[in-house]
Design a protein around this motif. Structure first.
Motif, PDB file in Angstrom:
ATOM      1  N   ARG A 130       0.776  -1.350  -0.095  1.00 19.07           N
ATOM      2  CA  ARG A 130      -0.076  -0.014  -0.093  1.00 19.07           C
ATOM      3  C   ARG A 130       0.835   1.236  -0.067  1.00 19.07           C
ATOM      4  O   ARG A 130       2.084   1.049   0.198  1.00 19.07           O
ATOM      5  N   THR A 131       0.415   2.198  -0.282  1.00 22.12           N
ATOM      6  CA  THR A 131       1.002   3.437  -0.194  1.00 22.12           C
ATOM      7  C   THR A 131       0.334   4.486   0.636  1.00 22.12           C
ATOM      8  O   THR A 131      -0.907   3.990   1.107  1.00 22.12           O
ATOM      9  N   THR A 132       0.872   5.573   1.130  1.00 21.88           N
ATOM     10  CA  THR A 132       0.338   6.362   2.119  1.00 21.88           C
ATOM     11  C   THR A 132      -0.438   8.016   1.091  1.00 21.88           C
ATOM     12  O   THR A 132       0.737   8.173   0.385  1.00 21.88           O
ATOM     13  N   CYS A 133      -1.436   8.191   1.625  1.00 19.52           N
ATOM     14  CA  CYS A 133      -1.943   9.375   1.033  1.00 19.52           C
ATOM     15  C   CYS A 133      -0.902  10.762   1.272  1.00 19.52           C
ATOM     16  O   CYS A 133      -0.634  10.881   2.384  1.00 19.52           O
ATOM     17  N   SER A 134      -0.556  11.321   0.235  1.00 22.93           N
ATOM     18  CA  SER A 134       0.090  12.373   0.377  1.00 22.93           C
ATOM     19  C   SER A 134      -0.341  13.622   1.207  1.00 22.93           C
ATOM     20  O   SER A 134       0.445  14.374   1.613  1.00 22.93           O
ATOM     21  N   ASN A 135      -1.833  13.633   1.261  1.00 21.09           N
ATOM     22  CA  ASN A 135      -2.363  14.727   1.965  1.00 21.09           C
ATOM     23  C   ASN A 135      -2.661  14.370   3.484  1.00 21.09           C
ATOM     24  O   ASN A 135      -2.202  15.174   4.229  1.00 21.09           O
ATOM     25  N   CYS A 136      -3.329  13.051   3.759  1.00 19.38           N
ATOM     26  CA  CYS A 136      -3.580  12.965   5.192  1.00 19.38           C
ATOM     27  C   CYS A 136      -2.756  11.782   5.835  1.00 19.38           C
ATOM     28  O   CYS A 136      -3.021  11.480   7.011  1.00 19.38           O
ATOM     29  N   HIS A 137      -1.780  11.175   4.950  1.00 23.48           N
ATOM     30  CA  HIS A 137      -1.043  10.200   5.612  1.00 23.48           C
ATOM     31  C   HIS A 137      -1.692   8.812   5.887  1.00 23.48           C
ATOM     32  O   HIS A 137      -0.970   8.088   6.737  1.00 23.48           O
ATOM     33  N   ARG A 138      -2.890   8.701   5.629  1.00 25.35           N
ATOM     34  CA  ARG A 138      -3.436   7.401   5.808  1.00 25.35           C
ATOM     35  C   ARG A 138      -3.182   6.212   4.843  1.00 25.35           C
ATOM     36  O   ARG A 138      -2.798   6.703   3.541  1.00 25.35           O
ATOM     37  N   LEU A 139      -3.297   5.167   5.154  1.00 26.98           N
ATOM     38  CA  LEU A 139      -2.821   4.013   3.936  1.00 26.98           C
ATOM     39  C   LEU A 139      -3.861   4.023   2.947  1.00 26.98           C
ATOM     40  O   LEU A 139      -4.933   4.239   3.128  1.00 26.98           O
ATOM     41  N   ARG A 140      -3.520   3.911   2.094  1.00 26.62           N
ATOM     42  CA  ARG A 140      -4.478   3.696   0.753  1.00 26.62           C
ATOM     43  C   ARG A 140      -3.951   2.747  -0.075  1.00 26.62           C
ATOM     44  O   ARG A 140      -2.658   2.298  -0.438  1.00 26.62           O
ATOM     45  N   GLU A 141      -4.773   2.275  -0.969  1.00 24.33           N
ATOM     46  CA  GLU A 141      -4.477   1.101  -1.712  1.00 24.33           C
ATOM     47  C   GLU A 141      -3.989   1.478  -3.176  1.00 24.33           C
ATOM     48  O   GLU A 141      -4.220   2.765  -3.435  1.00 24.33           O
ATOM     49  N   PHE A 142      -3.225   0.827  -3.799  1.00 22.86           N
ATOM     50  CA  PHE A 142      -2.500   1.381  -4.897  1.00 22.86           C
ATOM     51  C   PHE A 142      -3.646   1.507  -6.246  1.00 22.86           C
ATOM     52  O   PHE A 142      -3.571   2.444  -6.989  1.00 22.86           O
ATOM     53  N   HIS A 143      -4.874   0.568  -6.163  1.00 24.70           N
ATOM     54  CA  HIS A 143      -5.561   0.685  -7.091  1.00 24.70           C
ATOM     55  C   HIS A 143      -6.671   1.871  -6.672  1.00 24.70           C
ATOM     56  O   HIS A 143      -7.483   2.082  -7.618  1.00 24.70           O
ATOM     57  N   TRP A 144      -6.676   2.459  -5.710  1.00 23.97           N
ATOM     58  CA  TRP A 144      -7.784   3.698  -5.312  1.00 23.97           C
ATOM     59  C   TRP A 144      -7.149   4.747  -6.099  1.00 23.97           C
ATOM     60  O   TRP A 144      -6.012   5.443  -6.179  1.00 23.97           O
ATOM     61  N   ASP A 145      -8.117   5.363  -6.973  1.00 24.68           N
ATOM     62  CA  ASP A 145      -7.268   6.671  -7.726  1.00 24.68           C
ATOM     63  C   ASP A 145      -7.839   8.129  -6.924  1.00 24.68           C
ATOM     64  O   ASP A 145      -7.557   9.022  -7.316  1.00 24.68           O
ATOM     65  N   VAL A 146      -8.829   7.626  -5.668  1.00 24.66           N
ATOM     66  CA  VAL A 146      -8.616   8.975  -4.997  1.00 24.66           C
ATOM     67  C   VAL A 146      -8.518   8.217  -3.489  1.00 24.66           C
ATOM     68  O   VAL A 146      -8.916   7.385  -3.081  1.00 24.66           O
ATOM     69  N   CYS A 147      -8.068   9.326  -2.602  1.00 18.22           N
ATOM     70  CA  CYS A 147      -8.111   8.876  -1.094  1.00 18.22           C
ATOM     71  C   CYS A 147      -9.611   9.002  -0.459  1.00 18.22           C
ATOM     72  O   CYS A 147     -10.210   9.892  -0.646  1.00 18.22           O
ATOM     73  N   PRO A 148     -10.117   7.656   0.206  1.00 19.86           N
ATOM     74  CA  PRO A 148     -11.233   7.784   0.721  1.00 19.86           C
ATOM     75  C   PRO A 148     -11.427   8.390   1.897  1.00 19.86           C
ATOM     76  O   PRO A 148     -12.418   8.941   2.449  1.00 19.86           O
ATOM     77  N   TYR A 149     -10.309   9.004   2.539  1.00 22.01           N
ATOM     78  CA  TYR A 149     -10.322   9.768   3.711  1.00 22.01           C
ATOM     79  C   TYR A 149     -10.379  11.311   3.506  1.00 22.01           C
ATOM     80  O   TYR A 149     -11.105  12.071   4.037  1.00 22.01           O
ATOM     81  N   CYS A 150      -9.670  11.839   2.434  1.00 22.05           N
ATOM     82  CA  CYS A 150      -9.775  13.189   2.321  1.00 22.05           C
ATOM     83  C   CYS A 150     -10.130  13.535   0.731  1.00 22.05           C
ATOM     84  O   CYS A 150     -10.127  15.002   0.521  1.00 22.05           O
ATOM     85  N   GLY A 151     -10.158  12.606  -0.019  1.00 22.28           N
ATOM     86  CA  GLY A 151     -10.442  13.078  -1.316  1.00 22.28           C
ATOM     87  C   GLY A 151      -9.329  13.378  -2.274  1.00 22.28           C
ATOM     88  O   GLY A 151      -9.495  13.664  -3.436  1.00 22.28           O
ATOM     89  N   GLU A 152      -7.994  13.370  -1.559  1.00 18.65           N
ATOM     90  CA  GLU A 152      -7.005  13.586  -2.536  1.00 18.65           C
ATOM     91  C   GLU A 152      -6.965  12.638  -3.857  1.00 18.65           C
ATOM     92  O   GLU A 152      -6.929  11.542  -3.473  1.00 18.65           O
ATOM     93  N   PRO A 153      -6.710  13.105  -4.858  1.00 13.49           N
ATOM     94  CA  PRO A 153      -6.576  12.247  -6.235  1.00 13.49           C
ATOM     95  C   PRO A 153      -5.479  11.370  -5.961  1.00 13.49           C
ATOM     96  O   PRO A 153      -4.387  11.990  -5.573  1.00 13.49           O
TER      97      PRO A 153
END
Ligand SMILES: [Zn+2]
Ligand SMILES: [Zn+2]
Length: 90
Positions: free
Chosen positions: A67-90
């Protein structure tokens, strides 16, 4: 118990038995459900099939990034997500 109480014991046994059986079935269903949930939640590293936890970022066995971390909220996000489900960062 049946031998000690005679016919009364048999009657008591017949009355008690269905409830015990239901309880047992209920407990077994709960156990199976927990087991299924565990299997569903289990994840495996795509590279080495090592078992990993849902919040692992890197496989401890082969160091593959899971997984990677969101550059905005630093939560874990899956590679295949094209948007962060926590903060909406693309
Ligand atoms: Zn691995
Ligand atoms: Zn985010």
């Amino acid at each position: 118990m049946v031998a000690m109480l005679g016919p009364f014991g048999v009657a008591l046994y017949l009355v008690m038995r269905p409830r015990e059986t239901l309880d047992e079935a209920y407990e077994r269903a709960l156990g199976e459900e927990a087991l299924l949930r565990e299997i569903e939640e289990a994840e495996y590293c795509p590279t080495c099939r090592h078992r990993v936890k849902a919040d692992y970022q890197i496989c401890p066995n082969c160091h593959t990034e899971l997984r990677t971390t969101c550059s905005n909220c630093h939560r874990l996000r899956e590679f295949h997500w094209d948007v962060c489900p926590y903060c909406g960062e693309p």
